[in-house]
Design a protein around this motif. Sequence first.
Motif, PDB file in Angstrom:
ATOM      1  N   ASN A 116      35.373 -26.183  22.465  1.00 22.39           N
ATOM      2  CA  ASN A 116      35.232 -27.609  22.785  1.00 22.39           C
ATOM      3  C   ASN A 116      35.871 -28.499  21.731  1.00 22.39           C
ATOM      4  N   TYR A 117      35.343 -28.453  20.539  1.00 21.99           N
ATOM      5  CA  TYR A 117      35.887 -29.318  19.480  1.00 21.99           C
ATOM      6  C   TYR A 117      37.361 -28.992  19.211  1.00 21.99           C
ATOM      7  N   GLY A 118      37.651 -27.708  19.159  1.00 24.01           N
ATOM      8  CA  GLY A 118      39.023 -27.310  18.837  1.00 24.01           C
ATOM      9  C   GLY A 118      39.954 -27.278  20.035  1.00 24.01           C
ATOM     10  N   GLY A 119      39.405 -27.533  21.230  1.00 19.40           N
ATOM     11  CA  GLY A 119      40.239 -27.546  22.427  1.00 19.40           C
ATOM     12  C   GLY A 119      40.734 -26.176  22.854  1.00 19.40           C
ATOM     13  N   ASN A 120      40.147 -25.160  22.289  1.00 21.67           N
ATOM     14  CA  ASN A 120      40.537 -23.765  22.580  1.00 21.67           C
ATOM     15  C   ASN A 120      42.045 -23.544  22.406  1.00 21.67           C
ATOM     16  N   GLU A 121      42.575 -24.179  21.398  1.00 22.14           N
ATOM     17  CA  GLU A 121      43.989 -23.984  21.058  1.00 22.14           C
ATOM     18  C   GLU A 121      44.098 -23.811  19.551  1.00 22.14           C
ATOM     19  N   ASP A 157      32.142 -27.275  13.498  1.00 21.73           N
ATOM     20  CA  ASP A 157      33.340 -28.083  13.762  1.00 21.73           C
ATOM     21  C   ASP A 157      34.229 -28.121  12.520  1.00 21.73           C
ATOM     22  N   PHE A 158      33.572 -28.286  11.398  1.00 22.33           N
ATOM     23  CA  PHE A 158      34.349 -28.284  10.149  1.00 22.33           C
ATOM     24  C   PHE A 158      34.987 -26.905   9.926  1.00 22.33           C
ATOM     25  N   MET A 159      34.261 -25.867  10.287  1.00 23.67           N
ATOM     26  CA  MET A 159      34.852 -24.523  10.159  1.00 23.67           C
ATOM     27  C   MET A 159      36.139 -24.431  10.987  1.00 23.67           C
ATOM     28  N   VAL A 160      36.119 -25.034  12.171  1.00 29.00           N
ATOM     29  CA  VAL A 160      37.330 -25.021  13.004  1.00 29.00           C
ATOM     30  C   VAL A 160      38.448 -25.798  12.324  1.00 29.00           C
ATOM     31  N   ASP A 161      38.081 -26.925  11.678  1.00 26.93           N
ATOM     32  CA  ASP A 161      39.104 -27.664  10.912  1.00 26.93           C
ATOM     33  C   ASP A 161      39.779 -26.731   9.900  1.00 26.93           C
ATOM     34  N   ASP A 217      46.584 -18.543  15.437  1.00 24.31           N
ATOM     35  CA  ASP A 217      46.973 -18.753  16.838  1.00 24.31           C
ATOM     36  C   ASP A 217      45.843 -18.358  17.780  1.00 24.31           C
ATOM     37  N   TYR A 218      45.189 -17.273  17.450  1.00 24.85           N
ATOM     38  CA  TYR A 218      44.161 -16.730  18.346  1.00 24.85           C
ATOM     39  C   TYR A 218      42.973 -16.241  17.526  1.00 24.85           C
ATOM     40  N   ILE A 219      41.840 -16.158  18.215  1.00 25.58           N
ATOM     41  CA  ILE A 219      40.675 -15.532  17.602  1.00 25.58           C
ATOM     42  C   ILE A 219      40.105 -14.567  18.643  1.00 25.58           C
ATOM     43  N   CYS A 220      40.093 -13.292  18.314  1.00 27.47           N
ATOM     44  CA  CYS A 220      39.681 -12.255  19.267  1.00 27.47           C
ATOM     45  C   CYS A 220      38.198 -11.957  19.082  1.00 27.47           C
ATOM     46  N   SER A 221      37.489 -11.888  20.188  1.00 35.33           N
ATOM     47  CA  SER A 221      36.056 -11.679  20.041  1.00 35.33           C
ATOM     48  C   SER A 221      35.406 -11.193  21.321  1.00 35.33           C
ATOM     49  N   ASN A 222      34.404 -10.372  21.126  1.00 36.22           N
ATOM     50  CA  ASN A 222      33.419 -10.112  22.163  1.00 36.22           C
ATOM     51  C   ASN A 222      32.270 -11.061  21.828  1.00 36.22           C
ATOM     52  N   PRO A 223      31.896 -11.973  22.734  1.00 32.54           N
ATOM     53  CA  PRO A 223      30.974 -13.051  22.354  1.00 32.54           C
ATOM     54  C   PRO A 223      29.639 -12.531  21.830  1.00 32.54           C
ATOM     55  N   GLY A 224      29.070 -13.297  20.895  1.00 32.49           N
ATOM     56  CA  GLY A 224      27.786 -12.894  20.311  1.00 32.49           C
ATOM     57  C   GLY A 224      27.018 -14.109  19.817  1.00 32.49           C
ATOM     58  N   SER A 225      25.710 -14.072  19.931  1.00 28.26           N
ATOM     59  CA  SER A 225      24.890 -15.249  19.639  1.00 28.26           C
ATOM     60  C   SER A 225      24.912 -15.632  18.159  1.00 28.26           C
ATOM     61  N   SER A 226      25.189 -14.695  17.284  1.00 21.58           N
ATOM     62  CA  SER A 226      25.141 -15.031  15.861  1.00 21.58           C
ATOM     63  C   SER A 226      26.301 -15.929  15.438  1.00 21.58           C
ATOM     64  N   PHE A 227      27.273 -16.087  16.313  1.00 16.40           N
ATOM     65  CA  PHE A 227      28.360 -17.027  16.007  1.00 16.40           C
ATOM     66  C   PHE A 227      28.577 -17.983  17.186  1.00 16.40           C
ATOM     67  N   ARG A 228      27.472 -18.294  17.883  1.00 13.56           N
ATOM     68  CA  ARG A 228      27.581 -19.172  19.049  1.00 13.56           C
ATOM     69  C   ARG A 228      28.018 -20.576  18.634  1.00 13.56           C
ATOM     70  N   GLY A 229      27.588 -21.012  17.451  1.00 13.28           N
ATOM     71  CA  GLY A 229      27.992 -22.340  16.987  1.00 13.28           C
ATOM     72  C   GLY A 229      29.499 -22.434  16.822  1.00 13.28           C
ATOM     73  N   LEU A 230      30.073 -21.456  16.166  1.00 15.15           N
ATOM     74  CA  LEU A 230      31.523 -21.455  15.943  1.00 15.15           C
ATOM     75  C   LEU A 230      32.263 -21.271  17.267  1.00 15.15           C
ATOM     76  N   HIS A 231      31.725 -20.424  18.125  1.00 16.19           N
ATOM     77  CA  HIS A 231      32.332 -20.201  19.444  1.00 16.19           C
ATOM     78  C   HIS A 231      32.454 -21.537  20.198  1.00 16.19           C
ATOM     79  N   GLU A 232      31.338 -22.277  20.199  1.00 18.70           N
ATOM     80  CA  GLU A 232      31.338 -23.551  20.937  1.00 18.70           C
ATOM     81  C   GLU A 232      32.311 -24.544  20.314  1.00 18.70           C
ATOM     82  N   SER A 233      32.361 -24.549  19.004  1.00 12.65           N
ATOM     83  CA  SER A 233      33.276 -25.482  18.335  1.00 12.65           C
ATOM     84  C   SER A 233      34.737 -25.146  18.641  1.00 12.65           C
ATOM     85  N   ILE A 234      35.036 -23.871  18.711  1.00 13.08           N
ATOM     86  CA  ILE A 234      36.427 -23.456  18.986  1.00 13.08           C
ATOM     87  C   ILE A 234      36.863 -23.915  20.371  1.00 13.08           C
TER      88      ILE A 234
END
Lengths: 662, 197
Positions: free
Chosen positions: A112-117, A81-85, A93-110
């Motif tokens: 949910n916590y970051g509102g995907n915006e 979450d702090f990383m998203v801050d 503006d955007y973060i491009c990605s093919n999803p991967g488990s090694s960054f699942r924490g950051l993915h979820e924060s972006i």
Amino acid sequence: MSDPTDPKPESLPRREFLKTGTLAGAAAIAGASTTADAQNSSAESRLAGQTGSTPIMTAETEATPPADVQVIAEDERGGSDFMVDVLKSLEFDYICSNPGSSFRGLHESIINYGGNEAPEFITCTHEESSVAMAHGYFKAEGKPLAVMAHGTVGLQHAAMAVYNAWCDRVPVYIILGNHSDAAMRRAAEWYHGVQDAADMVRDYTKWDDNPWSLGHFAESAVRAYKVAMTPPMAPVVLVLDGHLQEDPIKRDAAMHIPRLTIPVPPQGESGAVEEAARMLVDAEFPVLVADRCARTPRGMELLIELAETLQAAVLDRGSRLNFPTRHPLNQTHRYSNGPPAMNRPIISRADVILGLEVMDFWSTVNSLRDQLHRSYARVAQPDAKLISISTSDLYIRSNYQDFRRMQEVDLAIAADAEATLPSLIEAVNRLLTRGRRREIEARGAQLAEASRVADEQSRVAASYAWNASPISTARLCAELYSQIRDEDWSLVSSYYSDGGGWPRRLWDFDRSYQWLGHAGGGGIGYGAPASVGGALANRRHGRFSVAIQTDGDLMYAPGVLWTAAHHGIPLLSVMNNNRAYHMEVMHVQRMCNARNRGIDRGHVGSVITDPDIDYAKMVEGMGVYTEGPIDKPADLGPALARAIAVVKRGEPALVDVVTQVR
Amino acid sequence: MRKKILTIAGAFAMFALFSISTRLAAQEAGLQRYTASGCAACHGASGQGNNLGPRLAGSGQPLEAFIDYVRNPVWSMIAYPEETISDDDLDAIHAWLASVDMAPQRVGSAERGAMLYRRNGCYQCHANEGQGGAQGPRLGPNPITLTRFTWYSRHPARGMPPYAEAVMSDQDFADVHAFLAARPQPPSLEDLPQLRP
């Protein structure tokens, strides 16, 4: 006093969670599983005697009391979450990605916590597409995109696109996931684990780091942005440990995000700039050669001012749009019907040549003859004075040879060209006497007339083979331009798909986002994703994005067009479908000729036929509106009109045009 | 008397042969100097002219005027001083330019030429209809003379791969030349609104 960002205090509970995770998961569904007992018993009996099978739920396991189930406490949040801050502070503006488990924490924060915006997660089907999208986006918007990938398999997929961005001096902000703690890796994380993730791209990135705490991350994240955006710009890499992302931190922990201040690009030394100005003013026929000069729209304005002050010829090498294509002093396309031949007539006449961020100065003033025994010759006059203003003198790496052949020059100014132009213009104005201004006016008039004639000749050249089938690339470009010329258009295609140079010969380019240069490193597969990235940037400005898309390039990672459909990115892709890797056909043919073995088999291995690929059908399956394949010239205009209407509704569309070679 | 006449006739014949061979040698030297000096870049491989320079072949320009212009050109042409190219060399070039188009031409088949044009990969750089493109100049319609077309293809000046006899015969070139000559003329720009400035 302990560091509130230190992940160590949280590491033990997390390990306990991992140990008991399976049981906790089982307990969570136990209440709903009583009716499944009979089925489980039956299945258990069927599996009796088998070994190594997937364990099944049994009454015994369901009877196990709930384990130490862990969810984050009310006063905690994930480290990511702090990383998203931090990422939000950098205004991605955007973060491009093919999803991967090694960054699942950051993915979820972006999401949910970051509102995907800001940043919004853009789903990519290949990591090479993620990076190339960021490459194209930057050149349209002037802002970097973030990219996430596995530190191993993801980065390996992405590596080619990273190299292209490096060679093109484009910043891409790459975030890699990695589980450093081997004792806590899941099985798959061993394949996805690496000691030094950034190592494999270190030769062609500008900076990387592997932060060990969130405080460390904050500093490195801001530093990475700053390094990437300081000319010469280039990709940067941050490797984020899985635990650092996933371990909780206290919500009220004192966390600091450093303020971002982008350094002012270096300007040329005043004495050297004065000398350059004097050489230009005294020259009888000065030539300004620009390549990556205009890194912002201001760069083009400045180059126009310098050229008009000097009444000097300008050659735009095209890594960026440095100069309007129809400006009277633009001499780029003053060549006979054929290859630019490095603008020999202009270069050979020059007595002073100023190179502005020219990536290959040597081939600007020399010519290499690619025969059995290679030879080269100087094109410029022997006594022509050469001046270079470039950030390439400030930063160079060893392994990959993208720095090109060394060109001897008379004055080398290690500085950013765009940042240096104001002082150069000022010096030129100071040195130009009234009499000298009158003398050079005639030069400008002659250049303007030559430019007018060249434009006319380009249109005549395009009219040849007008009604041929397959469709000539000149007609393709002319038909396309005639339908978009009144739009606020942006050609987001690459060097490899510019229709044989026809757009810049026939179209009126005068805004920096209308031409986005080329791949940089010559890696095929750049065009399609970079086009989508460019179109993503153009979307917010309401621009009409169009790509002239080659078939060989699209086949590297066509899934990026699904990304365009999924995220509603309006883009018109017009296929330059010539059904071969024709540059390679030509190279093999050259070998056939040199060895006197006949050429009739020169195409073997390089054509994309038998079967011909139906790109319309292929891309239609990804939710993209399609037309084609079209091989009759008369059918092209109406098909383009229909596709343009779709793109104006905010969707991607593809028109498959079967074309001649180039 | 008859013997004397024959002797004189033989002498004339010898002189004529000598003159022809001398002229041909001079023309060949002129062609070599023309190519080596880079004249073809602006005036075409046969001196037929292109977008950068006017036609020189068969212009009928006197030698003195020709040399004077090369030494003191106007507008965009580069000046060629004595140190770069001698008067003798310019004389040879002038002689060769005057001789262009005099060689007898083979008769080619446009139909076979179309097949050869494709099979031998000409279209790779010069496009399907010989209209040219990013990699090579336009070849047709109105191609350069067959002699020059064949000669240049066997001895290209820049990056074009050489087409030796083992790869393409003189007759093959005649056929491809006929194909190029048969390409349709383009429509008028006035009839192509897609190409309006």
